[in-house]
Write a protein that holds these residues in place. Structure first.
Motif, PDB file in Angstrom:
ATOM      1  N   ILE A  33       2.660   4.951  -3.137  1.00  0.00           N
ATOM      2  CA  ILE A  33       2.771   5.976  -2.097  1.00  0.00           C
ATOM      3  C   ILE A  33       4.007   5.785  -1.222  1.00  0.00           C
ATOM      4  O   ILE A  33       4.132   4.786  -0.500  1.00  0.00           O
ATOM      5  CB  ILE A  33       1.522   5.961  -1.192  1.00  0.00           C
ATOM      6  CG1 ILE A  33       0.231   5.976  -2.018  1.00  0.00           C
ATOM      7  CG2 ILE A  33       1.557   7.132  -0.233  1.00  0.00           C
ATOM      8  CD1 ILE A  33      -0.969   5.447  -1.268  1.00  0.00           C
ATOM      9  N   LEU A  34       4.901   6.756  -1.261  1.00  0.00           N
ATOM     10  CA  LEU A  34       6.049   6.817  -0.364  1.00  0.00           C
ATOM     11  C   LEU A  34       5.837   7.989   0.578  1.00  0.00           C
ATOM     12  O   LEU A  34       5.577   9.109   0.139  1.00  0.00           O
ATOM     13  CB  LEU A  34       7.340   7.008  -1.162  1.00  0.00           C
ATOM     14  CG  LEU A  34       8.638   7.134  -0.366  1.00  0.00           C
ATOM     15  CD1 LEU A  34       8.888   5.904   0.497  1.00  0.00           C
ATOM     16  CD2 LEU A  34       9.814   7.378  -1.307  1.00  0.00           C
ATOM     17  N   THR A  35       5.925   7.759   1.873  1.00  0.00           N
ATOM     18  CA  THR A  35       5.641   8.797   2.853  1.00  0.00           C
ATOM     19  C   THR A  35       6.848   9.023   3.758  1.00  0.00           C
ATOM     20  O   THR A  35       7.669   8.132   3.956  1.00  0.00           O
ATOM     21  CB  THR A  35       4.386   8.472   3.698  1.00  0.00           C
ATOM     22  OG1 THR A  35       4.759   7.921   4.963  1.00  0.00           O
ATOM     23  CG2 THR A  35       3.461   7.512   2.979  1.00  0.00           C
ATOM     24  N   GLY A  48      -2.512   9.282  -5.698  1.00  0.00           N
ATOM     25  CA  GLY A  48      -2.019   8.541  -4.544  1.00  0.00           C
ATOM     26  C   GLY A  48      -2.574   7.132  -4.507  1.00  0.00           C
ATOM     27  O   GLY A  48      -3.012   6.631  -3.464  1.00  0.00           O
ATOM     28  N   THR A  49      -2.527   6.457  -5.640  1.00  0.00           N
ATOM     29  CA  THR A  49      -3.027   5.083  -5.742  1.00  0.00           C
ATOM     30  C   THR A  49      -2.216   4.157  -4.842  1.00  0.00           C
ATOM     31  O   THR A  49      -0.989   4.252  -4.805  1.00  0.00           O
ATOM     32  CB  THR A  49      -2.909   4.585  -7.196  1.00  0.00           C
ATOM     33  OG1 THR A  49      -3.546   5.527  -8.059  1.00  0.00           O
ATOM     34  CG2 THR A  49      -3.548   3.212  -7.370  1.00  0.00           C
ATOM     35  N   PRO A  50      -2.875   3.252  -4.096  1.00  0.00           N
ATOM     36  CA  PRO A  50      -2.106   2.267  -3.333  1.00  0.00           C
ATOM     37  C   PRO A  50      -1.104   1.548  -4.243  1.00  0.00           C
ATOM     38  O   PRO A  50      -1.429   1.160  -5.358  1.00  0.00           O
ATOM     39  CB  PRO A  50      -3.188   1.312  -2.815  1.00  0.00           C
ATOM     40  CG  PRO A  50      -4.405   2.178  -2.690  1.00  0.00           C
ATOM     41  CD  PRO A  50      -4.337   3.108  -3.872  1.00  0.00           C
ATOM     42  N   ALA A  72       8.488   8.438 -16.733  1.00  0.00           N
ATOM     43  CA  ALA A  72       8.011   8.679 -15.371  1.00  0.00           C
ATOM     44  C   ALA A  72       7.893   7.390 -14.570  1.00  0.00           C
ATOM     45  O   ALA A  72       7.653   6.300 -15.110  1.00  0.00           O
ATOM     46  CB  ALA A  72       6.655   9.381 -15.412  1.00  0.00           C
ATOM     47  N   ILE A  73       8.045   7.525 -13.257  1.00  0.00           N
ATOM     48  CA  ILE A  73       7.909   6.399 -12.335  1.00  0.00           C
ATOM     49  C   ILE A  73       6.478   5.879 -12.358  1.00  0.00           C
ATOM     50  O   ILE A  73       5.524   6.643 -12.367  1.00  0.00           O
ATOM     51  CB  ILE A  73       8.323   6.840 -10.919  1.00  0.00           C
ATOM     52  CG1 ILE A  73       9.855   7.009 -10.864  1.00  0.00           C
ATOM     53  CG2 ILE A  73       7.831   5.854  -9.871  1.00  0.00           C
ATOM     54  CD1 ILE A  73      10.362   7.637  -9.592  1.00  0.00           C
ATOM     55  N   ARG A  74       6.354   4.557 -12.372  1.00  0.00           N
ATOM     56  CA  ARG A  74       5.042   3.884 -12.353  1.00  0.00           C
ATOM     57  C   ARG A  74       4.834   3.156 -11.030  1.00  0.00           C
ATOM     58  O   ARG A  74       4.601   1.966 -10.983  1.00  0.00           O
ATOM     59  CB  ARG A  74       4.950   2.873 -13.492  1.00  0.00           C
ATOM     60  CG  ARG A  74       4.356   3.383 -14.785  1.00  0.00           C
ATOM     61  CD  ARG A  74       5.270   4.304 -15.537  1.00  0.00           C
ATOM     62  NE  ARG A  74       4.836   4.428 -16.949  1.00  0.00           N
ATOM     63  CZ  ARG A  74       5.386   5.251 -17.819  1.00  0.00           C
ATOM     64  NH1 ARG A  74       6.392   6.031 -17.463  1.00  0.00           N
ATOM     65  NH2 ARG A  74       4.942   5.293 -19.063  1.00  0.00           N
ATOM     66  N   GLY A  75       4.950   3.848  -9.927  1.00  0.00           N
ATOM     67  CA  GLY A  75       4.697   3.227  -8.637  1.00  0.00           C
ATOM     68  C   GLY A  75       5.839   2.350  -8.168  1.00  0.00           C
ATOM     69  O   GLY A  75       6.934   2.333  -8.726  1.00  0.00           O
ATOM     70  N   PHE A  76       5.573   1.604  -7.100  1.00  0.00           N
ATOM     71  CA  PHE A  76       6.591   0.727  -6.534  1.00  0.00           C
ATOM     72  C   PHE A  76       6.775  -0.529  -7.377  1.00  0.00           C
ATOM     73  O   PHE A  76       5.819  -1.106  -7.909  1.00  0.00           O
ATOM     74  CB  PHE A  76       6.204   0.274  -5.123  1.00  0.00           C
ATOM     75  CG  PHE A  76       6.324   1.344  -4.079  1.00  0.00           C
ATOM     76  CD1 PHE A  76       7.498   2.061  -3.909  1.00  0.00           C
ATOM     77  CD2 PHE A  76       5.249   1.628  -3.257  1.00  0.00           C
ATOM     78  CE1 PHE A  76       7.600   3.040  -2.944  1.00  0.00           C
ATOM     79  CE2 PHE A  76       5.344   2.603  -2.275  1.00  0.00           C
ATOM     80  CZ  PHE A  76       6.524   3.311  -2.124  1.00  0.00           C
ATOM     81  N   HIS A 124       0.845  -1.198   0.000  1.00  0.00           N
ATOM     82  CA  HIS A 124       0.000   0.000   0.000  1.00  0.00           C
ATOM     83  C   HIS A 124       0.880   1.247   0.000  1.00  0.00           C
ATOM     84  O   HIS A 124       0.762   2.111  -0.861  1.00  0.00           O
ATOM     85  CB  HIS A 124      -0.921  -0.006   1.223  1.00  0.00           C
ATOM     86  CG  HIS A 124      -1.892   1.129   1.280  1.00  0.00           C
ATOM     87  ND1 HIS A 124      -1.531   2.414   1.680  1.00  0.00           N
ATOM     88  CD2 HIS A 124      -3.223   1.192   0.993  1.00  0.00           C
ATOM     89  CE1 HIS A 124      -2.592   3.196   1.632  1.00  0.00           C
ATOM     90  NE2 HIS A 124      -3.638   2.483   1.231  1.00  0.00           N
ATOM     91  N   HIS A 125       1.793   1.341   0.986  1.00  0.00           N
ATOM     92  CA  HIS A 125       2.736   2.450   1.035  1.00  0.00           C
ATOM     93  C   HIS A 125       3.969   2.050   1.823  1.00  0.00           C
ATOM     94  O   HIS A 125       3.984   1.021   2.507  1.00  0.00           O
ATOM     95  CB  HIS A 125       2.095   3.719   1.620  1.00  0.00           C
ATOM     96  CG  HIS A 125       1.730   3.632   3.070  1.00  0.00           C
ATOM     97  ND1 HIS A 125       0.483   3.215   3.507  1.00  0.00           N
ATOM     98  CD2 HIS A 125       2.432   3.918   4.198  1.00  0.00           C
ATOM     99  CE1 HIS A 125       0.438   3.247   4.823  1.00  0.00           C
ATOM    100  NE2 HIS A 125       1.617   3.674   5.274  1.00  0.00           N
TER     101      HIS A 125
END
Length: 314
Positions: free
Chosen positions: A58-60, A53-55, A149-153, A7-8
Motif C-alpha cells: 500500500i502506497l498512499t 490492499g494487502t499490507p 506486474a508489481i508485487r508490492g513493496f 504496512h504502507h
C-alpha cells in the motif's frame, strides 16, 4: 505467518489527477481506496496497492495542488522500492522510456537489479528485480502484463545520520534483523523467515552525515507504517518502545481500515505502527474498491461540503 514488515508508505503529491493517472495507468497499481485526509478533509487521501490492499503493497498520498517541492535529507525516506520479477526489468525500462518517465540506468544493489525513477511530483521510486517471485499474484488491469506486474513493496531506504539508533528500533521493536552491508547501506529483513523476502520485508538504512535535514513537500515521504497483526500486537510494540527506548507514541487513531500510533524514531523519520485489521473491504466490497468517495462516520454529515471542494479526478 509472521505479521511484520512495512504496512504502507504515505507521501505528499501535487495535482490529484496526475497522481491517480501515474500510479494506476503508468505503474498499474489499483486505487483501493478514495477517501480524505481525516485531519484535513478538504484534501484527498488515495491508497494504491494490490487487488485487496494487502499490507506490504500500500502506497498512499495526500495530494495538494501547488505544493512546494520537498527536499530529500536526513530523517526521511530517500527511496521507496517496489518488487517485480527479475525478468520484468527489461519491460519496465522500456515502459518508462515510452512514457517519458525520468529514470536512471539500472544498477546492482545487494545482487538485485534496481531501476530508479521519479513520479510527476519528484518522489524517488525504484523497481527491484527479484528472482523467484514469478508465481506471486500481482494486480493487473490488462495494460501491464500479469507476469510483469508489481508485487508490492521491496523496501524503503531511510537516510539517517547514524544507523545504530534506528537499527535498534527496527530489530527490538519492529521485527527486523540485519541481513547484510554494502557500502554505506545496511539491509534489514523481517526476522524469523527464511528464503524469499515477502512484500514489505526489507528496510535499508543509508548512514550518511553532512546532509541537510529533510524538508517536507511535494515528492516527500511523510511517514512509513509498520505492521502489527492486531491491537494486542500493537500495544506490545508501544510498551517495548516506552520501556526499552523511552519513546512514547501518540494515542491510537482509528483510520477506518487500520488503527495507528505514530512516533519519531531516533533518526527523526516519522514511523507509524498500523494494524492489519480490519482492511480495505470494511466499507465496500473488494470488486468495487476505490470507486466511491468513502468518508469516516464523523465526516459523513459534511459530505456535500467536502465533495464541493475536492477536485475532479476522472
Amino acid at each position: 505467518m509472521i505479521h511484520s514488515g512495512i504496512h504502507h508508505v504515505t507521501a505528499i503529491a501535487g495535482n490529484a489527477r496526475r497522481n491517480v493517472e501515474f500510479y494506476t495507468r503508468i505503474l498499474g497499481l489499483r486505487l483501493v481506496k478514495k477517501t480524505v485526509n481525516f485531519d484535513d478533509p478538504g484534501t484527498y487521501h488515495f491508497y494504491y496497492g494490490d487487488e485487496t490492499g494487502t499490507p506490504g503493497t500500500i502506497l498512499t498520498f495526500f495530494p495538494w495542488d501547488h505544493v512546494a517541492a520537498g527536499r530529500t535529507g536526513i530523517g526521511e525516506t530517500q527511496e521507496t522500492v517496489f518488487r517485480v520479477p527479475e525478468s520484468a526489468i527489461g519491460y519496465w525500462t522500456q515502459r518508462l522510456i515510452e512514457k517519458s518517465v525520468p529514470h536512471e540506468a539500472p544498477v546492482k544493489r545487494f545482487g538485485e537489479t534496481l531501476l530508479s525513477f521519479k513520479d510527476p511530483h519528484g518522489m524517488r521510486l525504484a523497481l527491484a528485480g527479484v528472482p523467484g517471485i514469478e508465481a506471486e499474484a500481482g494486480w493487473s488491469d490488462g495494460e501491464i502484463p500479469a507476469e510483469a506486474a508489481i508485487r508490492g513493496f521491496h523496501s524503503v531506504n531511510l537516510l539517517v545520520a547514524d544507523a545504530a539508533p534506528t537499527a535498534a528500533i527496527l530489530t527490538d521493536v519492529l521485527g527486523f534483523a540485519e541481513l547484510g552491508r554494502e557500502g554505506s547501506l545496511i539491509r534489514y529483513r523481517v526476522a524469523g523467515e527464511t528464503g524469499l523476502v515477502g512484500a514489505g520485508g526489507i528496510v535499508d538504512l543509508h548512514a550518511a552525515g553532512g546532509f541537510l535535514p529533510a524538508r517536507m513537500g511535494g515528492g516527500s515521504v511523510h511517514h512509513v507504517a509498520f505492521r502489527a497483526e492486531d491491537d494486542a500486537a500493537q500495544a506490545e510494540m508501544v510498551k517495548k518502545l516506552a520501556e526499552n527506548h523511552n519513546i512514547h507514541t501518540t494515542e491510537q487513531k482509528d483510520r477506518n481500515y487500520f488503527r495507528s500510533v505514530y512516533f519519531r524514531e531516533p533518526g527523526h523519520v516519522l514511523f507509524e505502527i498500523a494494524t492489519d485489521i480490519p482492511g480495505f473491504a470494511a466499507d465496500e466490497p473488494v470488486a468495487h474498491l476505490g470507486e466511491a468517495l468513502k468518508l469516516p462516520s464523523f465526516l459523513e454529515p459534511h459530505r456535500a461540503r467536502i465533495e464541493a471542494v475536492l477536485p475532479e479526478i476522472a
